[in-house]
Design a protein around this motif. Structure first.
Motif, mmCIF file in Angstrom:
data_model
loop_
_atom_site.group_PDB
_atom_site.id
_atom_site.type_symbol
_atom_site.label_atom_id
_atom_site.label_comp_id
_atom_site.label_asym_id
_atom_site.label_seq_id
_atom_site.Cartn_x
_atom_site.Cartn_y
_atom_site.Cartn_z
ATOM 1 N N VAL A 1 -32.575 -9.089 -40.859
ATOM 2 C CA VAL A 1 -33.289 -8.483 -39.730
ATOM 3 C C VAL A 1 -34.540 -9.323 -39.487
ATOM 4 C CG1 VAL A 1 -34.546 -6.440 -38.937
ATOM 5 C CG2 VAL A 1 -32.396 -6.179 -40.227
ATOM 6 N N ILE A 2 -34.703 -9.787 -38.225
ATOM 7 C CA ILE A 2 -35.885 -10.605 -37.908
ATOM 8 C C ILE A 2 -36.827 -9.907 -36.926
ATOM 9 C CG2 ILE A 2 -34.668 -12.766 -38.381
ATOM 10 C CD1 ILE A 2 -34.616 -13.259 -35.315
ATOM 11 N N VAL B 1 -33.208 7.748 -35.255
ATOM 12 C CA VAL B 1 -33.424 6.885 -36.417
ATOM 13 C C VAL B 1 -34.688 6.059 -36.192
ATOM 14 C CG1 VAL B 1 -32.443 5.026 -37.821
ATOM 15 C CG2 VAL B 1 -30.915 6.693 -36.721
ATOM 16 N N ASP B 2 -35.542 5.993 -37.197
ATOM 17 C CA ASP B 2 -36.686 5.076 -37.143
ATOM 18 C C ASP B 2 -36.175 3.722 -37.613
ATOM 19 O OD1 ASP B 2 -38.927 3.559 -37.459
ATOM 20 O OD2 ASP B 2 -40.028 5.036 -38.671
ATOM 21 N N PRO C 1 -35.912 -2.630 -42.072
ATOM 22 C CA PRO C 1 -37.149 -3.408 -41.898
ATOM 23 C C PRO C 1 -36.897 -4.911 -41.803
ATOM 24 C CG PRO C 1 -36.955 -2.628 -44.161
ATOM 25 C CD PRO C 1 -35.844 -1.969 -43.387
ATOM 26 N N ILE C 2 -37.876 -5.605 -41.276
ATOM 27 C CA ILE C 2 -37.810 -7.070 -41.195
ATOM 28 C C ILE C 2 -37.587 -7.626 -42.598
ATOM 29 C CG2 ILE C 2 -39.242 -9.126 -40.821
ATOM 30 C CD1 ILE C 2 -40.364 -7.690 -38.337
ATOM 31 N N GLY C 3 -36.640 -8.537 -42.693
ATOM 32 C CA GLY C 3 -36.308 -9.138 -43.978
ATOM 33 C C GLY C 3 -35.178 -8.441 -44.703
ATOM 34 N N SER C 4 -34.840 -7.210 -44.276
ATOM 35 C CA SER C 4 -33.697 -6.546 -44.905
ATOM 36 C C SER C 4 -32.406 -7.192 -44.404
ATOM 37 C CB SER C 4 -33.717 -5.050 -44.624
ATOM 38 O OG SER C 4 -33.539 -4.796 -43.250
ATOM 39 N N VAL D 1 -45.717 -6.699 -38.851
ATOM 40 C CA VAL D 1 -45.130 -6.746 -40.189
ATOM 41 C C VAL D 1 -44.885 -8.192 -40.622
ATOM 42 C CG1 VAL D 1 -43.052 -6.179 -41.524
ATOM 43 C CG2 VAL D 1 -44.055 -4.474 -39.985
ATOM 44 N N ALA D 2 -44.263 -8.964 -39.726
ATOM 45 C CA ALA D 2 -43.973 -10.360 -40.078
ATOM 46 C C ALA D 2 -45.259 -11.181 -40.129
ATOM 47 C CB ALA D 2 -42.985 -10.955 -39.083
ATOM 48 N N ALA D 3 -46.210 -10.868 -39.223
ATOM 49 C CA ALA D 3 -47.483 -11.602 -39.245
ATOM 50 C C ALA D 3 -48.183 -11.397 -40.585
ATOM 51 C CB ALA D 3 -48.372 -11.151 -38.090
ATOM 52 N N ARG D 4 -48.154 -10.171 -41.064
ATOM 53 C CA ARG D 4 -48.788 -9.892 -42.370
ATOM 54 C C ARG D 4 -48.060 -10.599 -43.511
ATOM 55 N NH1 ARG D 4 -49.806 -3.620 -40.804
ATOM 56 N NH2 ARG D 4 -51.922 -3.871 -39.977
ATOM 57 N N ALA D 5 -46.745 -10.692 -43.372
ATOM 58 C CA ALA D 5 -45.981 -11.416 -44.403
ATOM 59 C C ALA D 5 -46.361 -12.896 -44.393
ATOM 60 C CB ALA D 5 -44.483 -11.244 -44.166
ATOM 61 N N ILE D 6 -46.577 -13.448 -43.206
ATOM 62 C CA ILE D 6 -47.008 -14.855 -43.115
ATOM 63 C C ILE D 6 -48.391 -15.017 -43.759
ATOM 64 C CG2 ILE D 6 -47.705 -16.692 -41.505
ATOM 65 C CD1 ILE D 6 -45.577 -15.467 -39.535
#
Lengths: 378, 378
Positions: free
Chosen positions: A263-264, A331-332, A338-341, B113-118
């Motif tokens: 998931v991106i 669904v949330d 989530p991103i990365g899943s 979420v991705a920005a925080r991961a970066i």
């Protein structure tokens, strides 16, 4: 070598080896019971370890869709190879080179023009090719019709020209459009009956026609009787896919090929989960579009491979896939996925999806992964 | 190396180099006139000589769809590379490795979420990534909407976390669905206006947002004004294809990619010419299906590349294509298109068709052919 799917980059083409092995056993057992040889069509996998598993289970030679596949098989110890696309005269040099190295390569024609080209080339190079005649059993593509005078003319031209007629072959490709056991059994019987009749016509003209080769995965799994048939060719059964599931010849838990994706992103207002499996990973194949159940670009599963009901890859750009869920309003999606899943997507058409990848990641029951390269191009 | 197309095996992916060169010049000239940099998207060709021709003509860096493309470009001397797919945290290791080698790689996000991961990853590894924020300008896929509070939050999180915001980017992918100059101009203006507004919102919050990057081939060729934009990304213009022809942004004689195929049989009763270019060669892309002119799996041309009106690749199996002609009842197809003769097929979608081949056969005006390899997989 990665130890598990968790360490794989995405997108990745996963083979579930236990499922693949069961699929191979299922088809081989069926052909053994029906008393015919199985000559698997390797155009689905184009992958040596898969082909070796088919041969280890009892397959007798292979069918190929390109001479590159033939060269690769022969270089890896497989002798008996049937190139099952009508040969164009310009490819005879390449076929001859394989035979001169000792490959038992057989070739195909469905016209007197091409048969004469084979004869001329064979005589020029002092070669006696092993040749099959393609029969049209269902009007879906190539092949001679059995009532066509060309059938016996081709057989005679080959024999008189010093070439060896292996037999007749057909492929009931229209089986992909069916979805009831009755229709599939009827087409399987038509495929058998037409091809056996073609052989009988040639034999009635006083010519040898030793073999009768038929096959498609749906008809091979539906035939009740293969009297007069000597071998069956089938390909996609090794992995199965959503098209075959719609046709009705495999269960959900027999689908052995899937695409692992990350998931991106999300578009929560639209209920979209964006993944890194777009059409470059899945292919543009929309084979289920006109079937009883349209799976979009694929059925979405959990990372572990469990089917998520109502979750489909409904859109595909080159490196972006759009997953939608039925009932997404409840669904949330950003929390649930989530991103990365990771998700896994079952393809419409295993032959087309596999071709998008340079290699498969073959997973055994413990989750260990092996990298299996596959052929690309011609 | 083959001397001419006559010696090529089929199917083969042909690039008409003079056409490609004119396409490159046309887009570069347009961007020069509009006063913006051109950063070509190399996902169409995935081929170094093509990219080098774009850079030689004035392109400024490249856009890539995979980190494999980035690695390949960097290994071949290209420094300024924008990976224009929202990065998933699991790919940051690979991005970091490229940057540590000296690659000026920039990455993309469209979520906090991705920005925080970066940020977390960057701080852990003492790296300041170059990051773009993706903007949704037309609702077709990914990106933050400009009214979304996340836009400024992402910019702030990146800056406070020690990462460098390059700017904002968007892609008006819905342009592929249009086919009038007015609609294309309107979408191009929307793409520009939305992306410039996003930059202004970030700047109004007191944060730096130096660059504004937009682009799709149809909007790039339709924009009348690019005020506030600093760079344009476009990909398929390098070859063009039937989808772009239907959109109305290229002429027949600008289509630079075609598939060379051999006639392998006929079904005269049905008017079918069978070729060795099936979907494995053309891809399963049916991008013209819902456009003003449905080209099936491709427009059929003579061996020399002349469009045969009414001749389409209407059916495709894995290694078999079925060509039909309008008015075929008046043509002796077996005599006009004999077995072994050659045709060329223009694809619906150059990105998808190119991906089916390990290499292109690039033909110059004299007919001489060079083999140009291309990337496959991830």
């Amino acid at each position: 070598m990665p130890a598990s799917t968790a360490s794989l980059d995405t997108p990745a083409a996963l083979i579930d080896r236990p499922r693949m092995q069961r699929n191979i056993q299922r088809m081989q057992q069926r052909m053994d019971d029906l008393g015919v040889r199985l000559r698997p069509h390797i155009k689905t996998s184009k992958c040596l370890p898969v082909v070796q598993a088919q041969i280890a289970a009892g397959a007798s030679g292979v069918t190929v869709s390109t001479l590159k596949e033939a060269e690769h098989c022969f270089a890896n110890g497989i002798q008996d190879i049937f190139y099952a696309v009508a040969i164009v005269p310009g490819k005879l040099d390449q076929a001859l080179a394989l035979r001169r190295k000792g490959c038992q390569l057989s070739i195909l024609t469905d016209s007197l023009v091409a048969a004469r080209a084979i004869v001329d080339f064979g005589q020029l190079h002092d070669e006696s090719f092993d040749v099959w005649i393609e029969i049209d059993c269902d009007g879906h593509r190539s092949g001679v019709r059995i009532e066509d005078a060309a059938l016996v003319d081709i057989a005679r031209a080959l024999g008189e020209g010093g070439q060896r007629l292996c037999g007749v072959m057909t492929h009931a490709g229209s089986s992909y459009e069916l979805d009831t056991p009755e229709a599939l059994q009827a087409l399987a019987e038509q495929e058998r009956q037409v091809c056996v009749s073609a052989a009988q016509r040639i034999r009635a003209a006083g010519l040898a026609c030793p073999q009768v080769s038929i096959g498609s995965t749906p008809t091979a799994l539906s035939a009740l009787n293969l009297e007069g048939v000597t071998e069956v060719r089938a390909g996609v059964y090794v992995f199965f896919d959503l098209v075959m599931h719609n046709v009705g010849v495999c269960r959900q838990d027999e689908l052995a090929l899937s695409v692992l994706t990350s998931v991106i992103g999300h578009q929560p207002d639209k209920g979209w989960i964006i993944t890194d499996a777009g059409w470059m990973a899945m292919s543009r194949d929309r084979g289920t579009q006109r079937q009883q159940h349209d799976f979009g670009y694929g059925q979405v599963c959990t990372d572990a491979g469990d089917w998520i009901e109502g979750a489909l890859l409904t859109g595909a750009n080159q490196e972006h896939g759009i997953v939608t869920l039925s009932g997404a309003e409840h669904v949330d999606i950003t929390a649930r996925y989530p991103i990365g899943s990771r998700l896994r997507i079952l393809p419409n058409h295993a032959c087309a999806t596999g071709a998008q990848f340079p290699h498969y990641c073959a997973c055994d029951a413990t989750g260990e992964v092996q990298i299996w390269s596959r052929l690309h191009g011609w």
